[in-house]
Design a protein around this motif. Structure first.
Motif, PDB file in Angstrom:
ATOM      1  N   ASP A   1      -7.666   1.448 -10.691  1.00 21.36           N
ATOM      2  CA  ASP A   1      -7.018   1.565  -9.242  1.00 21.36           C
ATOM      3  C   ASP A   1      -6.451   0.079  -8.874  1.00 21.36           C
ATOM      4  O   ASP A   1      -6.996  -0.925  -9.376  1.00 21.36           O
TER       5      ASP A   1
ATOM      6  N   ARG B   1      -9.430   0.083   4.692  1.00 21.66           N
ATOM      7  CA  ARG B   1      -8.856   0.721   3.484  1.00 21.66           C
ATOM      8  C   ARG B   1      -9.728   1.383   2.786  1.00 21.66           C
ATOM      9  O   ARG B   1     -10.957   1.141   2.688  1.00 21.66           O
TER      10      ARG B   1
ATOM     11  N   ILE C   1      -9.235  10.792  -2.609  1.00 20.39           N
ATOM     12  CA  ILE C   1      -9.013  10.987  -1.159  1.00 20.39           C
ATOM     13  C   ILE C   1      -7.693  11.987  -1.137  1.00 20.39           C
ATOM     14  O   ILE C   1      -6.814  12.018  -1.903  1.00 20.39           O
ATOM     15  N   SER C   2      -7.608  12.713   0.046  1.00 19.73           N
ATOM     16  CA  SER C   2      -6.809  13.703   0.211  1.00 19.73           C
ATOM     17  C   SER C   2      -5.466  12.850   0.627  1.00 19.73           C
ATOM     18  O   SER C   2      -5.402  11.538   1.017  1.00 19.73           O
ATOM     19  N   ASP C   3      -4.323  13.325   0.572  1.00 20.09           N
ATOM     20  CA  ASP C   3      -2.940  12.973   0.959  1.00 20.09           C
ATOM     21  C   ASP C   3      -3.223  12.701   2.204  1.00 20.09           C
ATOM     22  O   ASP C   3      -2.740  11.534   2.690  1.00 20.09           O
TER      23      ASP C   3
ATOM     24  N   LEU D   1     -10.344  -9.912   4.313  1.00 23.30           N
ATOM     25  CA  LEU D   1     -10.723  -8.890   5.241  1.00 23.30           C
ATOM     26  C   LEU D   1     -11.066  -7.604   4.313  1.00 23.30           C
ATOM     27  O   LEU D   1     -11.950  -6.596   4.863  1.00 23.30           O
ATOM     28  N   VAL D   2     -10.549  -7.281   3.164  1.00 21.78           N
ATOM     29  CA  VAL D   2     -10.878  -5.967   2.346  1.00 21.78           C
ATOM     30  C   VAL D   2     -11.995  -6.120   1.407  1.00 21.78           C
ATOM     31  O   VAL D   2     -12.657  -5.454   1.412  1.00 21.78           O
ATOM     32  N   TRP D   3     -11.754  -7.171   0.688  1.00 25.56           N
ATOM     33  CA  TRP D   3     -12.722  -7.493  -0.428  1.00 25.56           C
ATOM     34  C   TRP D   3     -13.473  -8.916  -0.198  1.00 25.56           C
ATOM     35  O   TRP D   3     -13.410  -9.452  -1.217  1.00 25.56           O
TER      36      TRP D   3
ATOM     37  N   GLU E   1     -12.121   2.992  -0.033  1.00 25.89           N
ATOM     38  CA  GLU E   1     -12.539   2.371  -1.367  1.00 25.89           C
ATOM     39  C   GLU E   1     -11.690   2.531  -2.602  1.00 25.89           C
ATOM     40  O   GLU E   1     -10.957   3.630  -2.825  1.00 25.89           O
ATOM     41  N   LEU E   2     -11.835   1.458  -3.340  1.00 27.16           N
ATOM     42  CA  LEU E   2     -10.834   1.673  -4.789  1.00 27.16           C
ATOM     43  C   LEU E   2     -11.685   2.906  -5.493  1.00 27.16           C
ATOM     44  O   LEU E   2     -12.905   3.223  -5.541  1.00 27.16           O
ATOM     45  N   ASN E   3     -10.651   3.542  -6.271  1.00 29.66           N
ATOM     46  CA  ASN E   3     -11.212   4.836  -7.325  1.00 29.66           C
ATOM     47  C   ASN E   3     -11.954   5.776  -6.494  1.00 29.66           C
ATOM     48  O   ASN E   3     -12.664   6.719  -7.047  1.00 29.66           O
ATOM     49  N   LYS E   4     -11.599   5.942  -5.312  1.00 28.32           N
ATOM     50  CA  LYS E   4     -12.222   7.008  -4.485  1.00 28.32           C
ATOM     51  C   LYS E   4     -11.089   8.027  -4.458  1.00 28.32           C
ATOM     52  O   LYS E   4     -10.036   7.688  -4.166  1.00 28.32           O
TER      53      LYS E   4
ATOM     54  N   GLU F   1       0.776  -1.130   0.126  1.00 33.62           N
ATOM     55  CA  GLU F   1      -0.082   0.107   0.193  1.00 33.62           C
ATOM     56  C   GLU F   1       0.749   1.144   0.119  1.00 33.62           C
ATOM     57  O   GLU F   1       0.509   2.340  -0.513  1.00 33.62           O
TER      58      GLU F   1
ATOM     59  N   LEU G   1      -5.489  -7.544  14.302  1.00 28.32           N
ATOM     60  CA  LEU G   1      -5.542  -8.835  13.464  1.00 28.32           C
ATOM     61  C   LEU G   1      -4.556  -9.655  13.697  1.00 28.32           C
ATOM     62  O   LEU G   1      -3.445  -9.354  14.004  1.00 28.32           O
TER      63      LEU G   1
ATOM     64  N   ARG H   1      -2.387   4.844  -4.936  1.00 28.63           N
ATOM     65  CA  ARG H   1      -2.444   6.296  -4.532  1.00 28.63           C
ATOM     66  C   ARG H   1      -1.110   6.782  -3.789  1.00 28.63           C
ATOM     67  O   ARG H   1      -0.717   7.918  -3.914  1.00 28.63           O
TER      68      ARG H   1
ATOM     69  N   PHE I   1      -4.231   6.117   6.499  1.00 31.24           N
ATOM     70  CA  PHE I   1      -4.465   4.862   6.124  1.00 31.24           C
ATOM     71  C   PHE I   1      -3.167   3.922   6.108  1.00 31.24           C
ATOM     72  O   PHE I   1      -3.035   2.811   6.660  1.00 31.24           O
ATOM     73  N   VAL I   2      -2.186   4.447   5.390  1.00 29.55           N
ATOM     74  CA  VAL I   2      -0.949   3.582   5.329  1.00 29.55           C
ATOM     75  C   VAL I   2       0.020   3.610   6.484  1.00 29.55           C
ATOM     76  O   VAL I   2       0.464   2.625   6.805  1.00 29.55           O
ATOM     77  N   TYR I   3       0.081   5.003   7.061  1.00 31.26           N
ATOM     78  CA  TYR I   3       1.170   4.990   8.073  1.00 31.26           C
ATOM     79  C   TYR I   3       0.723   4.969   9.269  1.00 31.26           C
ATOM     80  O   TYR I   3       1.478   4.717  10.402  1.00 31.26           O
TER      81      TYR I   3
ATOM     82  N   TRP J   1      -5.020   9.713   3.104  1.00 32.55           N
ATOM     83  CA  TRP J   1      -4.273   8.256   2.736  1.00 32.55           C
ATOM     84  C   TRP J   1      -3.014   8.072   3.469  1.00 32.55           C
ATOM     85  O   TRP J   1      -2.912   6.734   4.004  1.00 32.55           O
TER      86      TRP J   1
END
Lengths: 998, 89
Positions: A885, B27, B34-36, A745-747, B29-32, A705, B56, A890, B42-44, B39
């Protein structure tokens, strides 16, 4: 030699079996059932070593696990082991041991000069002294400290002994077989619980072995023996001696070290030396007992100063006298048992009791035996260097501040008792809190954190009657919760002597004008003055005081010293002990050998070894293997005197000229199946997958990611809803977890299943200009022409009756195919390829040639996809879809990933076309630049290009895109090389990719 | 070593599992668009709470299912475990 200190009749050693042993080269005798310590004491040997810092003479202090002094180097069956406590090492025929921390000998030790320089070696000496000049550190200070540090020497030989691990589960795990352990084990076992009872010592019974009590009209020992015999006969009980539970971990997992054959001259075949037990218990009973603590006085570390309980144990268990003119110095009643035992053996002890008076049952008995008791008396200082010869005693005032009538009396041992410290290590390791119990001046477990209970003297209960009652009750109650049975046992009748209160006195003041060293920690030589100094210098937290002075940091972890240290700190600070608190108890409780921790996971057992089905063929054909993750792969096939370079060059050249075959079974393979498989792949990979037709393969790159490349490989559409994905060898497991993460988990709405098929398929890569001709002969019924099986095509075919899959994919830049058959047919396939390949000058090639071929064609692999590179960096940006995507997309918008001078894959050739560039070299502009020289990039992979016959490397270089043609330097300080290089395209072979499509 | 109850397999030792981090992260959604910042979060960005933490775990050497574990990060107490699709509450 006569054992001058051996008593004639008493003790539990086997007098029928004499054992000979050597200590410091001298021969002695002992009996079966002795420890090295008891046998040495029986022979009158009291000098066993030298202390850590001052090299003061060291004797014996205890009789078991708490021993701070008697650490020896053991020699057994051709091996040597340091840090062995003589009080725990059982005697065996032919045992050899030596003193440690002394040179040239324990009797004449040069290091003892530290004893006279001790004014220069105060607490924090190392921190204060070895600070400057800085350059002295490596050359002088560090080697000096290293030489001075440690007890004994580790063997440099491979340890031939066998160590094992064992996993066990039980209802009740009971740590310690003293009265509380036996009672709770018995009650629980009789109520149907699965019980493991562990005893650290060779003999079961704990304090019952030496205490003067009766249980149901039997002696303590008889009662213990009977209980143990009965427990051993029960199928739901495991009873282990020589087994120390040393660690209490999360969720009631405890680890136990069983010394299986340490007490024997050597281990029998297939019997481990030690066994480590990982035990998951539903309930834990901590019945670890208590350890006597010393009273601090001048020169209290002199050999001959021993714990009173140890002196009693040496008499009652081993039939050995620690001395013939004993002083018993105590602040409580328990030491009177020691005095009485001496008296019973016709030795006349003098008892010095710091209390003003006491008239309990046991003191009456001592008086009636005619024992000389001096109340309000203390030992001021022990005299004698290598052994106690006399001591100064004095009358002490009521406030314990003043000493009167100091006089010297002769003695050869001082048995000291400062009351008892519960062994709460396990209870504390479990995460539970502790509380200070005023009546006993010690910490006991407070609320349990895990499913555990502490009983008996470990819980500060010092009467047998109460111990047995609570232990029988607890054993029954805990087992009932687990088994639902209701068989309770009758609590036995106990007769014991009632003790009067002990005296809260632990440190003898110094007489005016005297500066005797009074030691707290006997192994690390920490004296009262060191603690005082640390506090003067501003250390307050007990954890800091500990580390600054090293109090309690030796191998005995302060079992006999910590509490007195706390008393001292609280006295100086004018606080109560609980306000000072105690340092953290951490596992292991006793030192555990590295061998036991490692177990059988050594050498080739340290990780699994995976072999391809063709492994035996490789072996027979002179393959030299290399570890690739857990796989063994042929690195090259040696011919004659060839080395790695010559062989891999020959193999790679043959691929470029004729045809080669490489075992690629190790590649990760994942079956991706389901109606949504195409959509899933489209989200996982950076490129487009929705339109891949059946029977076609595609190269794909997947990201994390954060935009970093995770893995690459080809995936083939086998049928409408079935894809065969390949991953790199190293990332196979991670990729599967990654796919499962997104699917589960995601899809979760995607209808796709993934499963690893790595081991189901054997693979052979056939590469080179003659590969199609060879393939046609292997598969005469299949059209493998450029039209029939084009580049990135896939076909199922028949290999002499065996089902096979042919993929037209290339890792070498040549016309190439990969043939897969079911693993069981791998060897058949391989031998057919070799056999028919003879007509085409086929040679097998290993991973080294494989690397050469991929490097010179500029195909990236693990060394470029190193977890720090994005698609652009490795030249894979052409595979990144702009339309759809996917995972990590991203992140690629990040500013840093789009800088104009972003790093990128390039080729590197040395200007002299001769010097190979070491992998890992840095690329710099100016080789003589000031340090730190700015790094522009690094060499990721190097080879000898067989196409151009000169060295060639790949590099990740800053602004690599615009650097083609520039001249730089590759520097490798490790190899001491600086090489002038030219930056070229990473595609050094067939840049247009015509060969793979030919 | 923790003792984790896999909702599919039962109580198993920690060494059968791989840790998978905060389970509450969702996560985008795909193709949405979103701002830096969204994101990056979510990632870091992860909370590191002391106390209850829904996380998990992947039963890699078992059923290979990702599961959710409600665990106390300071005491390691495990309150409950859930299947991936199960609602936590």
């Amino acid at each position: 030699m006569r054992q001058n200190y051996r008593l004639d009749k008493i003790g539990l050693v086997n007098r029928e079996k004499k054992l000979s042993f050597k200590f410091n080269g001298k021969k002695y005798f002992g009996y079966e059932g002795d420890t090295l310590a008891s046998a040495l004491i029986a022979n009158g040997v009291h000098l066993v070593g030298r202390s850590f810092k001052y090299h003061r003479p060291r004797g014996f202090f205890g009789a078991g696990v708490d021993e701070p002094y008697a650490i020896v180097q053991l020699y057994r069956n051709g091996e040597t082991e340091p840090n062995v406590r003589a009080t725990e090492q059982e005697l065996f025929e032919g045992l050899e041991a030596k003193s440690v921390n002394c040179w040239p000998s324990v009797n004449f030790d040069i290091g003892a000069i530290n004893n006279f320089l001790n004014i220069f070696l105060p607490a924090g000496f190392y921190y204060k002294t070895f600070m400057w000049p800085r350059s002295f550190w490596y050359r002088i200070y560090e080697p000096f400290i290293r030489k001075a540090a440690g007890f004994g020497v580790a063997s440099k030989e491979h340890d031939k002994e066998r160590y094992e691990h064992k996993y066990e589960y039980c209802d009740l795990l009971i740590a310690g077989s003293g009265p509380s352990g036996l009672a709770s084990a018995y009650a629980a076992a009789k109520n149907g619980a699965r019980v493991i009872l562990a005893e650290d010592k060779p003999r079961f019974g704990g304090s019952l072995l030496t205490s003067d009590v009766s249980i149901n009209n039997q002696s303590g020992k008889e009662w213990a023996d009977n209980i143990i015999t009965e427990l051993k006969g029960m199928t739901n009980v495991t009873v282990k001696n020589r087994a120390q539970i040393f660690g209490y971990y999360d969720h009631n997992m405890l680890v136990m070290s069983e010394r299986v054959t340490d007490h024997l001259p050597k281990s029998e075949q297939f019997t481990p030396k030690q066994r480590l037990w990982y035990i998951r218990a539903k309930q834990v009973v901590i019945s670890s007992g208590s350890i006597e603590r010393p009273i601090v006085f001048g020169n209290n570390d002199t050999p001959g100063v021993v714990l009173a309980s140890a002196a009693k144990e040496y008499m009652k268990v081993y039939g050995v006298l620690v001395g013939k003119k004993p002083i018993v110095f105590t602040n409580n009643d328990s030491a009177y048992e020691t005095a009485i035992e001496f008296k019973k053996n016709n030795i006349n002890p003098i008892v010095l009791d710091s209390r003003q008076d006491s008239n309990s049952e046991i003191i009456k008995e001592a008086k009636s035996l005619g024992i000389d008791i001096k109340f309000s008396h203390v030992v001021v200082v022990a005299k004698g260097y290598k052994k106690v010869k006399s001591c100064d005693i004095a009358e002490i005032s009521e406030d314990k501040q003043n000493l009167n009538q100091i006089k010297n009396i002769e003695c050869d041992c001082i048995c000291v008792s400062g009351f008892w410290t519960p062994t709460i290590h396990l209870a504390s390791q479990s995460g539970g809190k502790t509380k200070f119990k005023e009546e006993i001046d010690a910490f006991v477990p407070d609320k349990s954190k895990q499913k555990e209970v502490t009983l008996g003297s470990a819980n500060g209960v010092f009467t047998l009657e109460e111990t047995l009652k609570t232990s029988f009750d607890k054993g029954f109650e805990l087992s009932k919760e687990i088994t639902n049975n209701n068989n309770s046992q009758q609590i036995p009748k106990v007769s014991e002597k009632k003790h009067s209160k002990h005296d809260k006195f632990w440190c003898v003041p110094l007489p005016k004008g005297k500066k005797y060293k009074r030691f707290l920690d006997f192994q690390n030589d920490v004296a009262v003055s060191d603690i005082e100094l640390a506090i003067r210098e501003g250390y307050r937290s007990i954890e800091h005081v500990k580390r600054y002075t090293t109090l309690g940091m030796a191998t005995d972890q302060g079992k006999t010293s910590n509490l007195n240290g706390l008393q001292l700190v609280s006295n100086i600070e004018n606080k109560v002990v609980p306000a000072v608190g105690h340092t953290t108890f951490r596992p292991p409780y006793t030192p555990i050998s590295i061998g036991a921790i490692v177990g059988r996971e050594i050498g080739k057992h340290s990780k699994p070894t995976r072999k391809s089905p063709m492994h035996n063929w490789h072996e027979k054909n002179n393959a030299v293997f290399v570890d690739a993750g857990v796989w063994l792969r042929p690195r090259y096939y040696k011919r004659g005197n060839e080395g790695l370079f010559e062989a891999s060059k020959r193999e790679a050249e043959n691929v470029r000229k004729n045809v080669g075959v490489c075992d690629v079974t190790t590649l990760g393979k994942i079956d991706v199946k389901g109606p949504d498989a195409a959509e899933f792949l489209n989200r996982v990979y950076t490129n487009a997958w929705l339109k891949l037709p059946v029977g076609k393969a595609r190269y794909g790159v997947m990201l994390r990611e954060d935009g970093i490349v995770m893995d690459d490989g080809t995936t083939t559409r086998i049928s409408e809803n079935h894809y065969h994905m390949t991953t790199t060898t190293a990332q196979a497991a991670n990729v599967l977890s990654h796919l499962e993460y997104y699917l589960q988990l995601v899809w979760p709405e995607l209808d796709v299943n993934v499963v690893s098929t790595t081991e189901q398929w054997a693979g052979a890569a056939i590469a080179g200009p003659k590969s199609r001709d060879l393939l046609q002969k292997l598969f005469p019924d299949t059209d493998v022409s450029n039209e029939g099986l084009p580049f990135m095509g896939f076909v199922e075919a028949n290999l002499f009756g065996v089902n096979a899959r042919i993929f037209r994919i290339s890792f070498s830049g040549e016309l190439a195919y990969e043939v897969n058959v079911e693993s069981d047919n791998g060897n058949f396939m391989w031998e057919k390829i070799i056999e028919i390949g003879k007509d085409f000058d086929l040679q097998p090639y290993g991973t080294e040639a494989l690397s050469t071929l991929r490097i010179e064609m500029g195909h990236v692999a693990g060394s470029e996809l190193d977890g720090r590179t994005i698609p652009y960096d490795t030249g894979l940006d052409g595979l990144v879809s702009k339309k759809k995507d996917f995972i990590g997309k991203r992140s690629l918008l990040k500013k840093a990933y789009n800088e104009k001078d972003r790093q990128r894959l390039v080729g590197v050739v040395p200007l002299d076309k001769k010097t190979s560039i070491p992998e890992g070299s840095h690329l710099v502009k100016d080789p003589k630049g000031k340090l730190p020289n700015p790094k522009l990039g690094h060499i990721s992979a190097s080879c000898w290009s067989v196409e151009h016959n000169n060295p060639f490397s790949l590099a990740i270089l800053k602004d690599g895109k615009n650097m083609i043609g520039s001249k730089l330097y590759a520097m490798s300080p490790l190899k001491n090389k600086t090489i002038a290089v030219e930056i070229v395209s990473s595609h050094y072979v067939d840049p247009k990719g015509e060969r793979v499509r030919s | 070593m923790l003792y984790i109850k896999c909702p599919h397999c039962g109580l198993r030792s920690q060494n059968e599992f791989a840790y998978g981090g905060d389970a509450s992260v969702k996560r985008p959604e795909l193709n949405k668009e979103i701002s830096d910042q969204e994101w990056d979060e979510f990632v870091y960005l992860r909370k590191s709470p002391r106390g209850k933490h829904l996380e998990l775990w992947h039963h890699v050497s078992g059923c290979r299912q990702w599961i959710k574990v409600l665990r106390d990060t300071s005491t390691h107490e495990i309150f409950n475990t859930y299947k991936s699709e199960e609602k936590v509450g």
